[in-house]
Design an enzyme around this catalytic site. Structure first.
Site, PDB file in Angstrom:
ATOM      1  N   LYS A 152      -8.598   4.452   9.705  1.00 19.98           N
ATOM      2  CA  LYS A 152      -8.056   5.098   8.503  1.00 19.98           C
ATOM      3  C   LYS A 152      -7.945   6.592   8.785  1.00 19.98           C
ATOM      4  O   LYS A 152      -8.821   7.170   9.445  1.00 19.98           O
ATOM      5  CB  LYS A 152      -9.012   4.840   7.326  1.00 19.98           C
ATOM      6  CG  LYS A 152      -8.490   5.298   5.975  1.00 19.98           C
ATOM      7  CD  LYS A 152      -9.479   4.896   4.870  1.00 19.98           C
ATOM      8  CE  LYS A 152      -8.993   5.296   3.485  1.00 19.98           C
ATOM      9  NZ  LYS A 152      -9.953   4.900   2.429  1.00 19.98           N
ATOM     10  N   SER A 209      -7.874   2.487  -1.332  1.00 21.26           N
ATOM     11  CA  SER A 209      -7.090   3.461  -0.601  1.00 21.26           C
ATOM     12  C   SER A 209      -6.899   3.105   0.875  1.00 21.26           C
ATOM     13  O   SER A 209      -6.008   3.652   1.519  1.00 21.26           O
ATOM     14  CB  SER A 209      -7.749   4.828  -0.707  1.00 21.26           C
ATOM     15  OG  SER A 209      -9.016   4.820  -0.084  1.00 21.26           O
ATOM     16  N   SER A 260     -12.362   0.916  -1.976  1.00 16.20           N
ATOM     17  CA  SER A 260     -11.240   1.189  -1.079  1.00 16.20           C
ATOM     18  C   SER A 260     -11.207   0.381   0.216  1.00 16.20           C
ATOM     19  O   SER A 260     -10.213   0.422   0.936  1.00 16.20           O
ATOM     20  CB  SER A 260     -11.194   2.677  -0.738  1.00 16.20           C
ATOM     21  OG  SER A 260     -10.717   3.402  -1.841  1.00 16.20           O
TER      22      SER A 260
END
Lengths: 520, 97, 494
Positions: free
Chosen positions: C79, C154, C178
């Site tokens: 990420k 996210s 997330s």
């Protein structure tokens, strides 16, 4: 505004009001590393070279608290009679400024390390207790510099993250004079306990001053202002005087004092209000989620407490009572920890292995002389040592612009030197010479004396021989003396000393000279 | 109580986030709506409750005071938008001294 | 079966047996990214050159016997809020679009020590603020199951990359769901570890007291393998915990041997003694019918393995969203104060003075949701509102923790859906922040209390979209939820 008023009028106005001054003192702690990262705290590095992603506040980095910072904070608390809270935490103080890398300062809000202490000062022969509200630890910001070349502001983050303690006092001070006395005292305490070097010129000691006035006899404190940008005791003193008068004139002219922050301009001798949008602060303190709290246990607290040395005031008392030194001497000897430690080592009050920073001092490795030290200490002439330190030692330090920590000879050698003079091994003049050699080389004075044959000449036949030689070579002076010219005797003594390179025992020499002349 | 435009503009200053004049109303409404939703917490009786400031029970996670080498300046300042050889250049600030 | 469908443990064996080389495998994945990612949009940065170089090095290391980790030579992605030295780390924000960290996050160091090969950096909601990956400055990531739908957020890029076979596994971060929510929406496995189990050093902070890094993988065993590698105390993160943990992968392998070899009687008692609580609030009217059915079906499966399942009431659930968001806003407003255009990141070009410089830089550098949260966080911390919002939320946090801990006195695991519904359509919730926040109801309490939780696929809804099952464990008891999830997965696969 005050220029037109005559002094009498000023004094009259000044008399009408009482002044309450409180301080926020910031002292940089003398730890090796920063508060939240392992960068050095050394002063004066090339810009932005004592930095890492943590103290630059780069994304994803996290703080880890330096244990020494916590302990130094505690020490400062113990030395100022504070209560140490056994649970303390860090908080974020949020504001924007280009010298603050993270956009918040990690400080302490509701649970500072120490609270409710005091420091006693002497004002015009009277003791006064100045209450300490709190002491907390926090990080320093970087430094903004004006670039002369481009006229732009440039930033150096070497100082960002250097640990500070903030000492907040109650508004117990009532004049500039008291404030300076308090600050001097606080400075000497912090230096004594070795948590800060308190160098104002390097910014490691800074103070913001809160001032309010009220008509004499009034119970309520007036509205206070805060004055910042004070970087010497002199500017603090001037700024306080100026602010007191400014406030008095405001009140006298029927205006209200506004609670505000003011910036002192030392060159112009006036302060300016810093009220602006950017100064409108709401710091939005909240607990720092990146740092677990600190909880003290008894053992830890006891260990730190016992590391706090005897403070200057106690030492001063001891020097006067135990060693019968005059107050003047005691004051000078306790003016810094280094000097006081040096003195105590010299007189054998304190063993030199007990504490810090003495390792650097040169010491004779010849064990033969080491054995004498203890003996010297017990019979030492304390007043003479004090005289040597206050006189010759401080003079040399001043002449050469160096610090007591730069002295390379062992304090014990000074005691030896004094004893040698007391016992008549060398005379006072030779003593001064030996002292200088000792200062330069760090050598044991006994060795210096032996190596350079500086002992007093007491040998009768040798002295007689020299006396006879001087008398033979100066028949005119001898005759003059015999005719009552006292001055000529001094000349003859001088010649004698010259012949012996100043080492002749003056009393013996005098006796022999008179004897020899009389037999002529 | 509805959040006022003035509060939003004060927040904009405090947080250093510019809000264009044309957006003020919309943002004020958004924020007001969200805060009204958050107001649900006021139903909870927390008079006897301590705030939970720390998630785990650890304490005294401290570092020894040992120096490590700092970063090379050029490496550290590589992402600075504007700099000279030694310093970070700060925009928009006239120096007072 | 295609290469991209293989798990870590399968590929690791192939590498060990020299059935495939690390370079070849890396090249394969890079090609697959080239082929697929224009449609999915999982990647922000693809590190082709570095990956191939790294693959060669790791292969040499493996040949010399330097790595004994199952992760050696396995291509993965991160990420884009996890700092990578020399590789842009953007947080999917214009603010950090040109930021290249001079350091690695601790988890990156750990993965490198295990021989991991980095393929690139993955898309996300800007600064991890969002539940759909639609707030990225760069692009919208599509759900590989249905490209008209969001992958969740996210960590939407992470879940999409794993689901689309554009990486064998990925790391995400979980502040309020997330990792778990996108894993659930994309039909993969995601673990949010106990707060403090994994170092946060190098994870760009959103809400410091909630953030945790965790793996997103194809199956539970992979999840355990990655978690093994990244867990543990870090001297650079004072909130990381020094906890003893078993080799999770080995535990699961042992369990598997028992599960396969023993007789039916033992098989049906393999979770004996495990009590699973299902809060009624997790399966009430607000939950999609298909999702509820899937959860109740999962309960039956656990019972068939010997576990005891029981519904119970957790009324505090009503307050978890405001509690979570108030604290998250507050911490975010402070964490994002460092983005001022002076030391790194985006800088405005036109401004009047310092104040205007700050405001313009931050206004142009941040997207709307980030700005909204910063303003809200500033509000709840400011004088006059602190007690009513921030402090109140901390007190509610105490109550929520208390109720969860009380439930854990009775249950070993708390079970429920990850989300009330399945993946929604792109654009469906962007105009209504509260609607978006409400979707986090089942994931945020885990972060409020700091618990571990895993999300695993447990069926499909009427639109053939994956449904996620959430197993929540006690603090530092990842072992139990991994075991339960692992066995569940085995039963479902059979």
């Amino acid at each position: 505004m005050s220029v037109n008023l005559d002094k009498a009028k000023l004094d009259y106005l000044r008399e009408k009001y009482e002044v309450a001054i409180g301080l926020e003192v910031h002292a940089e702690l003398s730890t090796k590393t920063k508060i939240f990262c392992s960068c050095t705290t050394e002063f004066g590095g090339s810009p932005n070279t004592h930095c890492c992603p943590i103290c630059m506040g780069m994304p994803g980095t996290l703080p880890v608290l330096n244990k020494k910072v916590v302990e130094y904070g505690m020490k400062a608390g113990y030395a100022t009679n504070c209560k140490i809270l056994n649970f303390t935490k860090q908080d974020r103080k949020n504001y924007f400024y280009p010298d603050l890398p993270k956009g918040y300062q990690i400080s302490q809000y509701d649970l500072p390390i120490c609270r409710e202490g005091y420091v006693e000062i002497d004002v015009q022969g009277r003791r006064k207790k100045i209450r300490i509200t709190r002491i907390h630890i926090e990080e320093d910001a970087g430094k903004l510099v004006h670039d002369e070349l481009t006229h732009r502001t440039i930033a150096d983050y070497n100082r960002a993250g250097v640990p500070l303690i903030e000492i907040v006092t109650e508004p117990d001070l009532s004049s500039a004079e008291e404030t300076i006395i308090f600050l001097e005292k606080l400075k000497s305490i912090l230096q004594f306990i070795d948590v800060s070097d308190c160098k104002m010129q390097e910014g490691s000691l800074r103070a913001d001053v809160n001032i309010s006035i009220r008509p004499k006899g009034s119970k309520n404190l007036g509205t206070r202002t805060e004055t910042k940008n004070l970087n010497s005791f002199k500017s603090i003193s001037r700024a306080i005087e100026a602010e007191i008068m400014r406030q008095i004139m405001e009140v006298e002219n029927g205006r209200e004092i506004i609670q505000e922050t003011r910036r002192w301009d030392d060159e112009k001798g006036v302060s300016y209000s810093m009220r602006s949008k950017e100064e409108e602060h709401d710091y939005r303190y909240f607990p720092e989620p990146d740092l677990p709290p600190v909880i003290f246990n008894e053992v830890w607290m006891e260990r730190v407490k016992s590391s706090v040395p005897e403070l200057p005031e106690a030492r001063k008392k001891k020097y006067m009572k135990k060693y019968n030194l005059p107050e003047y001497d005691a004051d000078i000897l306790t003016s810094s920890r280094e000097l006081s430690d040096f003195f105590e080592e010299a007189i054998g009050e304190k063993s030199r292995t007990a504490d810090r920073k003495t390792e650097g001092r040169g010491e004779s490795k010849t064990g033969k002389y080491e054995n004498n030290i203890a003996e010297v200490a017990t019979t030492v002439n304390v007043k003479a040592i004090s005289n040597w330190i206050m006189g010759d030692l401080l003079r040399i330090l001043k002449d050469r612009n160096i610090e007591i920590s730069d002295v390379t000879f062992s304090p014990k050698y000074l005691a030896k030197l004094v004893t040698m003079i007391d016992k008549g091994v060398i005379n006072a003049n030779t003593g001064k010479k030996v002292f200088e050699k000792m200062f330069d080389s760090g050598k044991d004075p006994e060795i210096i004396v032996k190596e350079e044959c500086l002992e007093i000449i007491t040998d009768e036949s040798y002295l007689l021989e020299i006396v006879k030689k001087v008398v033979e070579q100066n028949p005119k002076s001898v005759a003059d003396y015999k005719n009552g010219k006292e001055k000529s005797f001094s000349f003859l003594m001088g010649q004698l000393m010259k012949e012996t390179k100043g080492k002749a025992d003056p009393q013996l020499a005098r006796k022999y000279l008179i004897d020899v002349i009389n037999t002529l | 109580m509805k959040i006022s435009k003035e509060i939003i503009l004060k927040l904009s200053d405090l947080a250093r986030v510019k809000i264009d004049e044309k957006d003020v109303e919309r943002i004020t409404n958004d924020i007001d709506k969200i805060l009204r939703y958050m107001d649900k917490l006021s139903e909870l009786d927390t008079s006897q409750i301590e705030p939970m400031e720390y998630l785990n029970l650890s304490s005294n996670v401290l570092r020894e005071d040992e120096v490590r080498e700092s970063y090379d300046r050029d490496r550290l300042l590589a992402c600075v938008p504007e700099r000279n050889e030694e310093y970070v250049i700060v925009p928009g600030l006239t120096f007072e001294q | 079966m295609e290469l991209y469908q293989y798990t870590i443990h399968e590929l690791s064996r192939m590498i060990k047996l020299k059935e495939i080389g690390v370079y070849e495998l890396t090249k394969y994945f890079l090609n697959r990214i080239k082929e697929k990612d224009s449609k999915i949009g999982a990647y922000i940065t693809i590190t082709e050159e570095e990956a191939l170089k790294r693959a060669e090095e790791v292969q040499k290391g493996i040949d010399r016997g330097e790595f004994n980790s199952l992760l050696a030579g396995i291509p993965m992605a991160l990420k884009d809020n996890i700092c990578t030295m020399g590789i842009p780390t953007t947080c999917a924000s214009r603010m950090l679009s040109n930021f290249v960290p001079p350091y690695n996050a601790t988890v990156v160091e750990k993965l490198y020590q295990n021989g991991a090969v980095l393929l690139g950096k993955l898309n996300m909601d800007e600064f991890a603020m969002g539940s759909s990956t639609e707030s990225s400055y760069f692009k919208i990531t599509k759900n590989p199951v249905d490209p008209e739908r969001v992958p969740g957020g996210s960590s939407g890029g992470s879940a999409a990359a794993v689901a689309a076979g554009e990486a064998v596994y990925a790391l995400g971060s979980d502040t309020g769901g997330s990792i778990r929510q996108p894993a659930s929406y994309c039909g993969v496995v995601g673990l949010k570890p106990t707060y403090g189990a994994v170092s946060r050093f190098g994870l760009v902070a959103y809400a410091s007291s909630f953030d945790q890094i965790g793996p997103i993988t194809k199956d539970v065993l992979d999840c355990a393998i990655v978690f093994n590698a990244i867990a543990g105390k870090d001297e650079f993160d004072a909130t990381s915990s020094d906890f003893k943990h078993p080799d999770y992968a080995e535990e699961l392998n042992n369990l598997y041997n028992r599960y396969c070899c023993e007789n039916e009687c033992i098989k049906s008692g393999i979770l004996k003694g495990i009590k699973i609580g299902i809060p009624r609030e997790f399966i009430d009217d607000g939950v999609d019918e298909d999702v509820r059915k899937a959860i109740l079906k999962a309960a039956k499966i656990f019972e068939s393995l010997g576990a005891e399942c029981e519904e119970f009431s957790l009324p505090i659930m009503e307050y978890v969203i405001p509690t979570y968001y108030i604290i998250a806003f507050a911490e975010a407003s402070s964490n994002l104060a460092r983005y001022d255009g002076i030391k790194f990141g985006y800088r405005a070009e036109k401004f009047e003075d310092l104040m205007d410089f700050y405001k313009t830089t931050r206004s142009e550098g941040f997207g709307i949701e980030v700005k909204r949260r910063i303003l809200l966080g500033t509000y709840v911390l400011s004088s006059g509102y602190y007690d009513a919002y921030y402090k109140k939320a901390l007190k509610a946090r105490t109550l929520i923790s208390r109720d969860f801990n009380k439930a854990f006195e009775k249950y070993n695991v708390i079970m429920g859906p990850v989300t009330p519904d399945t993946a929604f359509k792109i654009g469906e919730k962007t105009d209504d922040p509260i609607k978006m926040y409400m979707g986090d109801i089942f994931t945020v309490p885990v972060n409020i209390v700091g618990l571990p939780a895993i999300s695993i696929p447990c069926g499909k809804d009427r639109n053939n979209l994956p449904i996620g099952l959430q197993l929540i464990g006690k603090h530092f008891d990842e072992k139990t939820i991994l075991k339960a999830a692992f066995l569940f997965e085995k039963v479902v696969l059979e």
